[in-house]
Design a protein around this motif. Structure first.
Motif, short mmCIF file in Angstrom:
data_model
loop_
_atom_site.label_atom_id
_atom_site.label_comp_id
_atom_site.label_asym_id
_atom_site.label_seq_id
_atom_site.Cartn_x
_atom_site.Cartn_y
_atom_site.Cartn_z
N PRO A 217 0.79 -1.23 0.00
CA PRO A 217 0.00 0.00 0.00
C PRO A 217 0.82 1.29 0.00
CG PRO A 217 0.09 -0.88 2.21
CD PRO A 217 0.83 -1.86 1.33
N TYR A 218 2.13 1.20 0.29
CA TYR A 218 2.88 2.45 0.48
C TYR A 218 3.46 2.99 -0.82
CZ TYR A 218 4.71 5.78 3.77
OH TYR A 218 4.93 6.93 4.47
N LEU A 219 3.37 2.19 -1.88
CA LEU A 219 3.75 2.63 -3.23
C LEU A 219 5.23 3.00 -3.38
CD1 LEU A 219 0.59 4.77 -4.09
CD2 LEU A 219 1.08 2.43 -4.78
N GLN A 220 6.09 2.26 -2.68
CA GLN A 220 7.53 2.53 -2.84
C GLN A 220 7.98 2.31 -4.28
OE1 GLN A 220 6.25 0.78 -0.30
NE2 GLN A 220 7.41 1.04 1.58
N GLY A 221 7.35 1.34 -4.97
CA GLY A 221 7.73 1.07 -6.37
C GLY A 221 7.33 2.24 -7.26
N ALA A 222 6.05 2.61 -7.18
CA ALA A 222 5.53 3.67 -8.05
C ALA A 222 6.16 5.02 -7.73
CB ALA A 222 4.02 3.75 -7.90
N ARG A 223 6.25 5.33 -6.45
CA ARG A 223 6.68 6.68 -6.07
C ARG A 223 8.21 6.83 -6.09
NH1 ARG A 223 6.31 8.57 -1.51
NH2 ARG A 223 6.11 6.70 -0.27
N LEU A 224 8.92 5.78 -5.61
CA LEU A 224 10.36 5.95 -5.37
C LEU A 224 11.23 5.26 -6.41
CD1 LEU A 224 10.20 5.36 -1.49
CD2 LEU A 224 9.94 7.51 -2.75
N THR A 225 10.95 3.97 -6.68
CA THR A 225 11.79 3.25 -7.65
C THR A 225 11.60 3.83 -9.05
OG1 THR A 225 11.82 1.28 -6.30
CG2 THR A 225 12.26 0.95 -8.63
N ALA A 226 10.35 4.08 -9.42
CA ALA A 226 10.10 4.66 -10.75
C ALA A 226 10.78 6.01 -10.87
CB ALA A 226 8.59 4.79 -10.98
N TRP A 227 10.74 6.79 -9.80
CA TRP A 227 11.37 8.12 -9.77
C TRP A 227 12.88 8.01 -9.94
CZ3 TRP A 227 14.53 10.52 -5.93
CH2 TRP A 227 14.64 11.91 -6.02
N GLU A 228 13.49 7.08 -9.14
CA GLU A 228 14.96 6.93 -9.20
C GLU A 228 15.43 6.46 -10.57
OE1 GLU A 228 17.50 4.85 -6.48
OE2 GLU A 228 16.22 5.35 -4.79
N LEU A 229 14.75 5.43 -11.10
CA LEU A 229 15.18 4.86 -12.39
C LEU A 229 15.00 5.89 -13.50
CD1 LEU A 229 13.72 1.23 -12.11
CD2 LEU A 229 16.14 1.87 -12.06
N HIS A 230 13.89 6.60 -13.45
CA HIS A 230 13.61 7.61 -14.47
C HIS A 230 14.70 8.69 -14.43
CE1 HIS A 230 11.33 10.04 -17.19
NE2 HIS A 230 11.27 11.04 -16.33
N LYS A 231 15.06 9.15 -13.23
CA LYS A 231 16.07 10.20 -13.11
C LYS A 231 17.45 9.69 -13.56
CE LYS A 231 15.69 13.77 -10.24
NZ LYS A 231 15.37 14.96 -9.70
N ALA A 232 17.68 8.39 -13.38
CA ALA A 232 18.98 7.82 -13.77
C ALA A 232 19.01 7.46 -15.26
CB ALA A 232 19.27 6.58 -12.92
#
Ligand code: MRU
Length: 356
Positions: A196-211
């Motif tokens: 429910p905390y959306l670490q994949g959508a909010r954080l991993t997607a953000w990190e990979l996209h920025k990288a």
């Protein structure tokens, strides 16, 4: 390549990026009181096992630094209280306890050497900074070992966020993907959103996209569909605690991914530092699983999505060792049987520059 900085020791205090507000906003706070650092860990301003360890170490150093104790004895009792407060923040990730034990050991060494309070406080600050530095070196080493297991090209899957945000280095699971990508492997990452905390959508997607690493965000219930496609070459996740037999606690949802991986002949790997091992417990049955607020299930970013009913929120699950093809650490790769390989790695001399 962009690397997020979730936590930094500065002359003004401990600067922590608020991961609850990502990806909408990049907001950091400067902490000068260890109690606020403890609150930040509990409330997920900072999260991810190794990053929680770094935050706890820095919180302990901050508490010692700002203590008004006038004697070593007084500082000792205050430091015990500081560590007790930080210990109670989150129960599953063993890095938290590892980091606090290390800070306690250093405190005992320093107080045995000197009664100069300024030197003791300075020593504690240096130790916390050393913990952070070592996490960076550790991630790089895990990345190098793990990258060899990634496909030359094609899809890989991860779960939750085991990236820079979760460690303070380049990440564990995402560190492996990052190193493999830098080596020229043409990877495309499937990122389950991790309700429910959306670490994949909010954080991993953000990190990979920025990288600049290509990714596809999927919902958690699409995992089986994608694994069945035959196009996923490997799965790599982080860990919060690894028992002596290799059973591994990680973010809720990891277990079902590992089972589906076995069913579809996709290798499931874990990337984690040795500090995530808990060889004092025989198996995953002994790992305490954090129960978080049910409101995180009934609500999405504060908006109610379910009626006012009972909801459950175990924040982690345990993947039995039999589903894990290998565990990447900074000292090498553990293979089954894990009772032997984890113990051997735990006793392998630490690479130069890393102190445990
Ligand atoms: O609840 P969180 O966000 O702290 O959980 C994080 C995870 O489960 C990660 O996968 C794990 O800590 C490994 S981080 C390198």
């Amino acid at each position: 390549m962009y690397v997020a900085q979730p936590i930094e020791w500065t002359d003004r205090g401990v600067v922590i990026l608020d991961q609850r507000r990502l990806p909408a906003e990049e907001v950091s706070y400067t902490y000068t009181d260890y109690r606020d650092v403890a609150k930040a860990i509990g409330e997920m301003v900072i999260r991810g096992a190794p990053a929680i360890g770094v935050a706890a170490a820095m919180g302990a150093a901050l508490g010692a630094l700002h203590s008004s104790a006038k004697s070593v004895g007084a500082l000792e009792s205050e430091f015990a209280e500081i560590c007790a407060t930080l210990t109670k923040t989150r129960p599953t990730a063993v890095d938290l306890f590892w980091a606090l034990e290390r800070m306690k050991r250093r405190f005992a060494e320093l107080t045995a050497q000197t009664s100069d309070l300024t030197r003791i406080k300075q020593g504690m600050v240096e130790e916390a900074q050393q913990v952070h530095l070592e996490k960076r070196a550790t991630d790089e080493a895990i990345g190098r070992f793990g990258a060899e297991f990634m496909p030359r090209e094609g899809q890989v899957m991860t779960q939750c966020n085991a990236g820079a945000l979760a460690t303070g280095g380049i990440g564990t699971a995402l560190g492996v993907i990052r190193v493999a990508f830098e080596q020229g492997r043409k990877l495309h990452v499937l990122v389950p959103e991790t309700r429910p905390y959306l670490q994949g959508a909010r954080l991993t997607a953000w990190e990979l996209h920025k990288a600049g690493i290509p990714l596809t965000l999927i919902t958690d219930n699409m995992v089986g569909h994608f694994l069945k496609s035959g196009k996923v070459g490997a799965i790599v996740t982080g860990a919060d605690r690894i028992a002596a037999n290799g059973d591994t606690a990680n973010k809720i949802g990891t277990y079902q991914i590992a089972v589906l991986a076995k069913e579809n002949n996709v290798p499931f790997y874990v990337a984690a530092p040795i500090s995530t091992f808990d060889l004092s417990i025989p198996d995953g049955e002994h790992i305490p699983i954090e129960e978080r607020s049910a409101a995180e299930v009934t609500h999405l970013q504060g908006v109610r999505i379910a009626p006012d009913v009972h909801a459950a929120h175990p924040a982690f699950d345990v993947t039995p060792a039999r589903y894990i093809a290998a565990i990447f650490t900074e000292r090498g790769v553990a293979r089954p049987p894990y009772d032997e390989s984890l113990r051997a790695l735990a006793h392998t001399p630490q690479p130069v520059g890393l102190r445990m």
